[in-house]
Design a protein around this motif. Sequence first.
Motif: not given
Length: 439
Positions: A142-154
């Motif tokens: 879970g450290i590495v995000p699948k995309d750039i946007v999702t970590p900020f929205t979630e």
Amino acid sequence: MSASPQAPAPAKASFTFPFWAQIVAGLALGVLFGWLARSQDVSWLKTTLEQIGDIFIQLLKLAVAPLVFFAILVSITNLRKVNNAARLASRTLLWFMITSLIAVGIGLAIGLLTDPGAGTGLTPADGKEPKRHGSWLDFLTGIVPKDIVTPFTELNVLQIVFLAAVAGIAALQLGPKAQPVLNLAESVLELLQKALWWVIRLAPIGTVGLIGTAIASYGWDLIGKYATFTADVYIGSALVMFGVYPLLLATVAKVNPVQFFKGAWPAIQLAFVSRSSVGTMPVTQKVTERLGVPKEYASFAVPFGATTKMDGCAAIYPALAAIFIANIFDVQLGIKEYLLIAFVSVVGSAATAGLTGATVMLTLTLSTLGLPLAGVGLLMAIDPILDMMRTATNVAGQAVVPVIVSAREGILDKEAYAAASSSPLDEPAAPAAPVPVAA
């Protein structure tokens, strides 16, 4: 002869209600309104308190994602201004680990002495498995995000930290070419911190809503049922905050511990109310600089600590909670399990990510020990009350370690430390002392 002009009379200082007193007043009003809402069954008052508390937390969370990203990015790039940056970073991490080990040891000792789950009347049937789990596989993948946007929205803070760290290291590698981006990042960070100051000023009002909601929703009966566990968390946190930290300051840093609490108190009290290490981060950094820690180093150590240094949420609490849940489910814990708790507390503390609550860290601990995750549900109702003291301990530790490291490395401004006080939060900070070359 012409008369010499008279100097204007000095203006009288206007009385200001100290911020700490505003917080105390908010606590008192919150308890009063919460008690009225529960005892008199005033539904509109309970709803109003909930809305006030929710809005305050939402405002804090609104700034979390961009604040963490730009704070970590700027803190990493600021290390280039510090002599022996690698040494300072490694020493900071080392003291994070040392204090976490001490904290988890205290939590285990208190839990073994008191058996917090005994005599509560709770059974395994009262538990409920939480929606958010923590496992080592999830933690690592879970450290590495699948995309750039999702970590900020979630609002996945751990992934935001990863993205910021990558961006910061890349900026260091690029050198002068990255300077325009770094200038923009510093400006955005200042803008975010300024906006967050306005939210922080609302903390007394937020306190009324948060404390009032806790009392109105749970009352004193629930606290009584969890009396031993609640007392254990508060006593353990107090022992770390007012026992271990002062001892380290006096013996390792060789500074006056009382002076530390005078300087750090604005951050500690805000952490108690907001229950968010990240939300408190600008205040924590400000008081740390006031205590004589060089700004360049503080701008790295405090954001780093706000996302990874959790003596309350990731050390004391999971140790006590594991013993509590083992009591309820009649599971015997041995030396191996206690060592595992200590290991998880030191290595997995980043899973808490500085947000309110410590559910992910607790589920990570329980899954490592093989304890039922349904036990987490036993503690959810009392969690807001526990989280206040846990977060205050977290933030105190996030300020203590930079002071210790700075003192050990000979870069602590002793005069600034001696002069630090819990003055108004919006008072301009004293200019940071230059960072000398460590021997």
